[in-house]
Structure formats: C-alpha cells, structure tokens
Write an enzyme that holds these catalytic residues in place. Sequence first.
Site, PDB file in Angstrom:
ATOM      1  N   GLU A  61       0.883  -1.174   0.000  1.00  0.00           N
ATOM      2  CA  GLU A  61       0.000   0.000   0.000  1.00  0.00           C
ATOM      3  C   GLU A  61       0.909   1.209   0.000  1.00  0.00           C
ATOM      4  OE1 GLU A  61      -1.319   3.281   1.279  1.00  0.00           O
ATOM      5  OE2 GLU A  61      -1.888   2.283   3.140  1.00  0.00           O
ATOM      6  N   CYS A 109      -1.715   8.712   3.153  1.00  0.00           N
ATOM      7  CA  CYS A 109      -1.697   8.326   1.737  1.00  0.00           C
ATOM      8  C   CYS A 109      -3.073   8.488   1.107  1.00  0.00           C
ATOM      9  CB  CYS A 109      -1.238   6.875   1.584  1.00  0.00           C
ATOM     10  SG  CYS A 109       0.461   6.567   2.103  1.00  0.00           S
TER      11      CYS A 109
END
Length: 455
Positions: free
Chosen positions: A228, A262
């Site tokens: 990720e 993020c």
Amino acid sequence: MAIVTLNPATGRPLRSYRELTARELDRALDRAARAFADWRRLTFPQRARHLRALARELRRGADQFAALITAEMGKPVAQARAEIEKCALNCEHFARDAALFLADERPAGAPAHRYVTYQPLGVVLAIEPWNFPFWQVFRAAAPALMAGNTMVLKHASNVTGCALAIERIFHRAGLPRGVFQTLVVGGARAERLVADDRIAMVTLTGSTAVGRRVATQAGAAMKKGVFELGGSDAYVILADADLDRAAELCAESRLYNTGQSCVAAKRFIVVESVRAAFEEKFAAALSARRPGDPTDPATQLGPLARADLRRELHGQVRRSVRAGARVRLGGAMPRGPGHFYPPTLLTGVKPGMPAFDEELFGPVAAVVSARDEAEAIRLANLTPYGLGAGVFTRQRRRGERIAREQLQAGNAFVNEFVRSHPTLPFGGVKLSGHGRELGAWGIREFTNVKTISVR
C-alpha cells in the site's frame, strides 16, 4: 548505530535506541520461524482469545499509547486515541470472523472430491510507516496472525518507541514468544531480509519509491507481497454538489493527521460554474481547524513529523506558485520551534505543477478547475496514483456510477471522505500498490490458497 527519536512539536530529542546486531537479528528470525510451527497449529478460537487480549491491552493503555504517538510523530492526541481504538476494533473483528473468512470451501461447479483451503505461509515481514504508527501495524498483524502466521516488524525509525511499545503489548497479552517481534534496524538492513529463507512474505505500507525496491526484491525471491503505497487522491465536486457539506468534508480529509495520509484528499477538481463558491467555503473550513500543541485535546492540526518533510512540502508549494498557482491561504514557513506548517490552499493548479503531479504529504490543498463533469473525471484520473477518490453530487446514482465505473482507484466514495474500515478491502491500483488489506480479502492475502483433492 543509534536511532534517535525527536519530538516534532519542539524539535528536541526524545530517546536513543540501539540497533540490533547481526547475531540478535538472526536469533529473532529463528524465534519467529520456531514460533510459527506451534502458532499455526492453534485453532481459530485459540488464536482469537489472544487477539481479544490484544484489544483489551490496547484499551487499557490507550492514554499512554496515544501520548507516545503524539510525542514521536506529532499527531493531535484526540486523533491518536481514536487510532488506538481502531486497532482494538480491528483485532476484535478478525478474532470474530477469521474462521468464517478462511473456512474451507467448494466452489460452484467443482468436483465433489475437491475443495479449497487457506493455509498460513510462515513468517511475515512487515515494513510500516510512521504516520499511523499503531494502526498500520495492527491493520496487518491482526489478519496475518489470525491466519496462522508469525510476524517481524521493521517500523519507521522516528517511531521506534511506538514499535517497541507494540511488541510489549503482544507480550502483556500473553502471546507466545516469537509470534510478534519488533526489529530495531535501519531500512536498508530490513529490505535485505526479504531474501532470507525464513521470511515467507512481505507487507509494506510506505512511499512508492521504497515499495518499488522491496517489491523488486520480493519478486526476485518469488515471495508474495502486499504493497500500500502513495496517493494523490482527487475529489470531484460537481455543479450540483452540496457545497457546504463538500467543503467541510474536503477540509476534514485534507487536514486529518495534519494531512499526512496516503489516502487523504489532495487534489480538488471543481466544475468551473461552482469553483469560486467552493473555494470560498473551502478556505473558511480550512481556516477553522485549530492548530497548536498536539498534546491539547482541542488541537486539530499538529506539526509535521519531521523537518525534512516540512522542507519538501514547502518546496512543492513554492515550485507550484512559480509555475502559476496562487496562494489563497497559508503557504508561509512559520517561525519558532517544531515542524508546524499552516493549512494552505492553492488555487489555479494545473497538470505539470508539483501540487497536481506529486503527492502532497501535509496540510496543503490544490484546487483544480474543470469545464464539466467529463473533464473533471479526466483530471481526477490524470495521475500515476490510484489509492482513493471521491465525488460530490446531490444525485446519488450519478455519483455511484462515477465512483464505480470511472474513477481509477481502489477506494471511491460518494459524498464522504475516503477512509478504511476493518470489514472492507483497502488498497490501490497503479503506483499506489497492489494487494488488499482488511476484510476477507485482506486476510486471504496472508495465506496459501490451496486446492485439495481426496478420493
């Protein structure tokens, strides 16, 4: 070599930590491999009791752990407490549902004597970032351990205290020795562990640059990985959007965790007919967030985690302004101690500017004008990233169609800001990585999906 942690609100040193020697590291990997042999034989209810004990330990020490998060990376303490609670909920979720997610199954049409089983892989190497120092670890550890694996953690160096506190939580919860261990080592040494025969799989959350390196090493060793990585999430605001709601939720998404996420919204693609009205409301919502001492429960905006991150963010703002963007709010490097940066709103942002093309890891929002819906969607997708995306419109079916079919992201939300939930898969496409965490999809990433045939 010593690792020194700093308080980002003051810039002062917190503590120094000694890295593991090569021999200590080797012993830790041996312990993890030996522990796997016993841990995998436990039943789901037996492992679930350990996960529930973890949840109790997290809640028992929530104030202490939140204070440690705030001290090491500057997260406002109210948000840090919420992070601890989310970790506990995640442990309880997988304790409750892992047996269901990993139950043997016979797919439709499969021969009667064949079925699929989900088996653990071995020792998982977790390389995790500093921005959610507890959540990122428990997001991976809860499903990985419930699937029967053991785990070794290489955490970001600036949250080494958090990393060691997490290891102590596992000990206090009564998990067997070696099931979860923190490795106090530098990043380069951790990356080399990918090729070690005792490591079965790697899971990494972090920058795309680091993810590429580790994924290359995992591929060369033919090891499974979940990655990720970064994001430059776009929120599309259409002409019929509820602008008050959109402005408030966009501000919340952009400034949560001081913008260091993020999956935070970073680019706001607004149809030109409502751009001016949205900018006014958005600027007001950003300005309303209270910055200050992150140990104060009322603080909504703390410092950035490191001085270099603040310099990089300010450089992106200045380069964008030189390329033609306008500063509507903030944009000035503050004086005084700590790594604070003000809520900043850039308008007139276009492709080719850092604020459009790069990930902005801090409290800086970029407003981009679009002629209509079609151009707004094109601009939203004009990025190498694909972690999250959102769309604001009063027409729910229209929004769902755009989110489902047109926004290129692993997570696409309508009229709300993107966030993860323990029950749902989380991950990205393009340079935002591959694989999924959380939910049934996430726990199966940590298994060998094996076909069994018995006659």
